[in-house]
Design a protein around this motif. Structure first.
Motif, PDB file in Angstrom:
ATOM      1  N   LEU A   2     -67.494 -73.480   9.753  1.00 38.75           N
ATOM      2  CA  LEU A   2     -66.702 -72.651  10.663  1.00 38.75           C
ATOM      3  C   LEU A   2     -66.657 -73.255  12.071  1.00 38.75           C
ATOM      4  O   LEU A   2     -66.419 -72.537  13.046  1.00 38.75           O
ATOM      5  CB  LEU A   2     -67.275 -71.234  10.726  1.00 38.75           C
ATOM      6  CG  LEU A   2     -67.018 -70.378   9.483  1.00 38.75           C
ATOM      7  CD1 LEU A   2     -67.854 -69.109   9.519  1.00 38.75           C
ATOM      8  CD2 LEU A   2     -65.539 -70.027   9.363  1.00 38.75           C
ATOM      9  N   HIS A   4     -65.485 -77.080  12.558  1.00 37.91           N
ATOM     10  CA  HIS A   4     -64.362 -78.017  12.528  1.00 37.91           C
ATOM     11  C   HIS A   4     -63.079 -77.279  12.148  1.00 37.91           C
ATOM     12  O   HIS A   4     -63.076 -76.433  11.253  1.00 37.91           O
ATOM     13  CB  HIS A   4     -64.633 -79.131  11.517  1.00 37.91           C
ATOM     14  CG  HIS A   4     -65.853 -79.933  11.823  1.00 37.91           C
ATOM     15  ND1 HIS A   4     -65.893 -80.885  12.818  1.00 37.91           N
ATOM     16  CD2 HIS A   4     -67.091 -79.913  11.268  1.00 37.91           C
ATOM     17  CE1 HIS A   4     -67.101 -81.413  12.866  1.00 37.91           C
ATOM     18  NE2 HIS A   4     -67.849 -80.847  11.938  1.00 37.91           N
ATOM     19  N   HIS A   5     -62.003 -77.607  12.834  1.00 40.84           N
ATOM     20  CA  HIS A   5     -60.726 -76.986  12.491  1.00 40.84           C
ATOM     21  C   HIS A   5     -59.599 -77.975  12.771  1.00 40.84           C
ATOM     22  O   HIS A   5     -59.771 -78.966  13.480  1.00 40.84           O
ATOM     23  CB  HIS A   5     -60.516 -75.695  13.277  1.00 40.84           C
ATOM     24  CG  HIS A   5     -60.291 -75.902  14.750  1.00 40.84           C
ATOM     25  ND1 HIS A   5     -61.322 -76.129  15.636  1.00 40.84           N
ATOM     26  CD2 HIS A   5     -59.152 -75.925  15.483  1.00 40.84           C
ATOM     27  CE1 HIS A   5     -60.828 -76.280  16.854  1.00 40.84           C
ATOM     28  NE2 HIS A   5     -59.509 -76.166  16.786  1.00 40.84           N
ATOM     29  N   ARG A   9     -59.897 -81.633   9.518  1.00 40.68           N
ATOM     30  CA  ARG A   9     -61.002 -80.918   8.874  1.00 40.68           C
ATOM     31  C   ARG A   9     -61.246 -81.490   7.476  1.00 40.68           C
ATOM     32  O   ARG A   9     -60.319 -81.607   6.670  1.00 40.68           O
ATOM     33  CB  ARG A   9     -60.643 -79.438   8.789  1.00 40.68           C
ATOM     34  CG  ARG A   9     -61.683 -78.553   8.130  1.00 40.68           C
ATOM     35  CD  ARG A   9     -61.185 -77.119   8.148  1.00 40.68           C
ATOM     36  NE  ARG A   9     -61.986 -76.273   7.279  1.00 40.68           N
ATOM     37  CZ  ARG A   9     -63.112 -75.685   7.643  1.00 40.68           C
ATOM     38  NH1 ARG A   9     -63.570 -75.866   8.860  1.00 40.68           N
ATOM     39  NH2 ARG A   9     -63.773 -74.901   6.810  1.00 40.68           N
ATOM     40  N   ASP A  14     -63.171 -77.106   3.512  1.00 35.06           N
ATOM     41  CA  ASP A  14     -62.169 -76.137   3.066  1.00 35.06           C
ATOM     42  C   ASP A  14     -62.571 -75.521   1.732  1.00 35.06           C
ATOM     43  O   ASP A  14     -62.431 -74.315   1.527  1.00 35.06           O
ATOM     44  CB  ASP A  14     -60.797 -76.805   2.934  1.00 35.06           C
ATOM     45  CG  ASP A  14     -60.096 -76.973   4.271  1.00 35.06           C
ATOM     46  OD1 ASP A  14     -60.513 -76.325   5.248  1.00 35.06           O
ATOM     47  OD2 ASP A  14     -59.116 -77.739   4.334  1.00 35.06           O
ATOM     48  N   VAL A  83     -59.020 -65.460  18.058  1.00 35.38           N
ATOM     49  CA  VAL A  83     -59.228 -66.898  17.894  1.00 35.38           C
ATOM     50  C   VAL A  83     -58.556 -67.680  19.015  1.00 35.38           C
ATOM     51  O   VAL A  83     -59.145 -68.607  19.594  1.00 35.38           O
ATOM     52  CB  VAL A  83     -58.692 -67.355  16.521  1.00 35.38           C
ATOM     53  CG1 VAL A  83     -58.597 -68.875  16.450  1.00 35.38           C
ATOM     54  CG2 VAL A  83     -59.587 -66.829  15.407  1.00 35.38           C
ATOM     55  N   PHE A  95     -64.601 -69.313  15.573  1.00 35.24           N
ATOM     56  CA  PHE A  95     -64.295 -68.949  14.191  1.00 35.24           C
ATOM     57  C   PHE A  95     -65.488 -68.266  13.530  1.00 35.24           C
ATOM     58  O   PHE A  95     -65.324 -67.285  12.796  1.00 35.24           O
ATOM     59  CB  PHE A  95     -63.870 -70.188  13.397  1.00 35.24           C
ATOM     60  CG  PHE A  95     -62.552 -70.751  13.838  1.00 35.24           C
ATOM     61  CD1 PHE A  95     -61.365 -70.148  13.469  1.00 35.24           C
ATOM     62  CD2 PHE A  95     -62.506 -71.892  14.630  1.00 35.24           C
ATOM     63  CE1 PHE A  95     -60.142 -70.669  13.875  1.00 35.24           C
ATOM     64  CE2 PHE A  95     -61.285 -72.415  15.039  1.00 35.24           C
ATOM     65  CZ  PHE A  95     -60.109 -71.806  14.663  1.00 35.24           C
ATOM     66  N   VAL A 137     -58.016 -65.742  10.123  1.00 31.51           N
ATOM     67  CA  VAL A 137     -59.050 -66.663  10.615  1.00 31.51           C
ATOM     68  C   VAL A 137     -59.126 -67.901   9.740  1.00 31.51           C
ATOM     69  O   VAL A 137     -59.146 -69.040  10.228  1.00 31.51           O
ATOM     70  CB  VAL A 137     -60.423 -65.958  10.667  1.00 31.51           C
ATOM     71  CG1 VAL A 137     -61.523 -66.957  11.025  1.00 31.51           C
ATOM     72  CG2 VAL A 137     -60.410 -64.816  11.682  1.00 31.51           C
ATOM     73  N   ARG A 140     -56.052 -70.127  10.069  1.00 36.37           N
ATOM     74  CA  ARG A 140     -56.032 -70.859  11.335  1.00 36.37           C
ATOM     75  C   ARG A 140     -57.020 -72.015  11.338  1.00 36.37           C
ATOM     76  O   ARG A 140     -56.685 -73.118  11.789  1.00 36.37           O
ATOM     77  CB  ARG A 140     -56.357 -69.892  12.476  1.00 36.37           C
ATOM     78  CG  ARG A 140     -56.232 -70.482  13.866  1.00 36.37           C
ATOM     79  CD  ARG A 140     -54.787 -70.777  14.216  1.00 36.37           C
ATOM     80  NE  ARG A 140     -54.678 -71.249  15.573  1.00 36.37           N
ATOM     81  CZ  ARG A 140     -54.898 -72.515  15.961  1.00 36.37           C
ATOM     82  NH1 ARG A 140     -55.239 -73.419  15.064  1.00 36.37           N
ATOM     83  NH2 ARG A 140     -54.768 -72.869  17.220  1.00 36.37           N
ATOM     84  N   ILE A 141     -58.226 -71.799  10.840  1.00 45.34           N
ATOM     85  CA  ILE A 141     -59.228 -72.869  10.903  1.00 45.34           C
ATOM     86  C   ILE A 141     -58.895 -74.001   9.942  1.00 45.34           C
ATOM     87  O   ILE A 141     -59.238 -75.163  10.187  1.00 45.34           O
ATOM     88  CB  ILE A 141     -60.644 -72.308  10.604  1.00 45.34           C
ATOM     89  CG1 ILE A 141     -61.711 -73.333  10.987  1.00 45.34           C
ATOM     90  CG2 ILE A 141     -60.791 -71.925   9.145  1.00 45.34           C
ATOM     91  CD1 ILE A 141     -63.130 -72.825  10.863  1.00 45.34           C
ATOM     92  N   SER A 142     -58.200 -73.694   8.832  1.00 43.33           N
ATOM     93  CA  SER A 142     -57.891 -74.725   7.840  1.00 43.33           C
ATOM     94  C   SER A 142     -56.528 -75.364   8.064  1.00 43.33           C
ATOM     95  O   SER A 142     -56.082 -76.152   7.231  1.00 43.33           O
ATOM     96  CB  SER A 142     -57.934 -74.119   6.438  1.00 43.33           C
ATOM     97  OG  SER A 142     -56.890 -73.173   6.268  1.00 43.33           O
ATOM     98  N   ASN A 143     -55.884 -75.017   9.171  1.00 43.95           N
ATOM     99  CA  ASN A 143     -54.549 -75.554   9.457  1.00 43.95           C
ATOM    100  C   ASN A 143     -53.564 -75.173   8.350  1.00 43.95           C
ATOM    101  O   ASN A 143     -52.783 -75.995   7.876  1.00 43.95           O
ATOM    102  CB  ASN A 143     -54.597 -77.078   9.629  1.00 43.95           C
ATOM    103  CG  ASN A 143     -53.390 -77.608  10.369  1.00 43.95           C
ATOM    104  OD1 ASN A 143     -52.817 -76.932  11.221  1.00 43.95           O
ATOM    105  ND2 ASN A 143     -52.990 -78.833  10.054  1.00 43.95           N
TER     106      ASN A 143
END
Length: 250
Positions: A2, A4-5, A9, A14, A83, A95, A137, A140-143
């Motif tokens: 939670l 790296h994004h 990433r 993931d 976020v 995140f 969330v 967003r973090i995983s693009n």
């Protein structure tokens, strides 16, 4: 997981995040249906059922079904604002803090369920809000590569991936493209499987423990955030001092 994004990433993060949160989301979604008769994250089914009930004259029940997408959207918007506020303030753990906030809100729902299980509408709207929150969330973090609260989109992606791979094999295209599609298939397949396993475990746990399942899910969410919360932030590299001016030869 939670921290790296973005586009850089690693795929393994993931997969770990997708499996962890899809397992929890599947458990909550299935337990909510078993207990209350509503799916917290199935927006297509909720809209269709709501429209059907309104058409048949059951306006109140139809309105409840149609409120679920509103709650889901509200949760996603709330998570996005949280976020974005954290990213703009350069909060590296935003995140992890967001998922921790979801765990805290899930505990609130658990308390409500223990105090008055008859508040079914409030509980299912709360769960739908949290499903939207979590999905935003993770997205967003995983693009935009991962979804964890429903599998309609992922099932479509699996079908597209299989079709692309079969086409590549048929035309004997480069293996590099195949590796990329295989990685995506692996991610989506593991997510769907985790969601399914979570659904089975969620119903079993709810039948045995009742509303305690909400606190267990909250504890699992908090456990997912711990590595990100406890990790020491990287120190920024100081800028190099300017080079001294070169002396001109006479």
């Amino acid at each position: 997981m939670l921290i790296h994004h973005g586009a850089d990433r690693p795929a393994r993060l993931d997969r770990r995040l997708a499996c962890s949160l899809a397992l929890i989301a599947g458990a909550l979604n299935s337990a909510g249906f078993y207990s209350l008769g509503f799916f917290a994250a199935n927006m297509t089914g909720n809209v269709s059922t709501g429209a059907d009930k309104i058409a048949l004259g059951d306006v109140f029940s139809g309105a409840v079904y149609l409120l679920l997408p509103v709650a889901f959207i509200f949760g996603a918007a709330l998570a996005t604002m949280l976020v974005e506020a954290g990213l703009r303030r350069r909060i590296a753990r935003i995140f992890a803090l967001s998922i921790l906030a979801e765990a805290a809100m899930l505990c609130v729902l658990g308390v409500l369920d223990m105090l008055d299980h008859g508040r079914g509408t409030v509980l299912i709207l709360g769960l739908s809000t949290l499903m939207g929150f979590q999905n935003a969330v993770v997205t967003r973090i995983s693009n935009w590569r991962v979804r964890t609260t429903h599998i309609s989109g992922m099932s479509t992606d699996i079908g597209i991936g299989l079709g692309m791979l079969l086409t590549m094999v048929r035309h004997r295209e480069a293996s590099a493209s195949r590796v990329e599609h295989l990685e995506r298939l692996r991610l989506h397949g593991m997510t769907v499987l985790a969601f399914c396993v979570g659904g089975v475990l969620g119903v079993i746990a709810y039948k045995a423990l009742g509303g305690v399942l909400l606190f267990i899910a909250a504890a699992l969410l908090a456990a997912v955030t711990l590595p990100g919360l406890l990790r020491r932030p990287l120190r920024p590299v100081p800028p190099a001092p300017p080079a001294p001016p070169m002396k001109q030869e006479r």
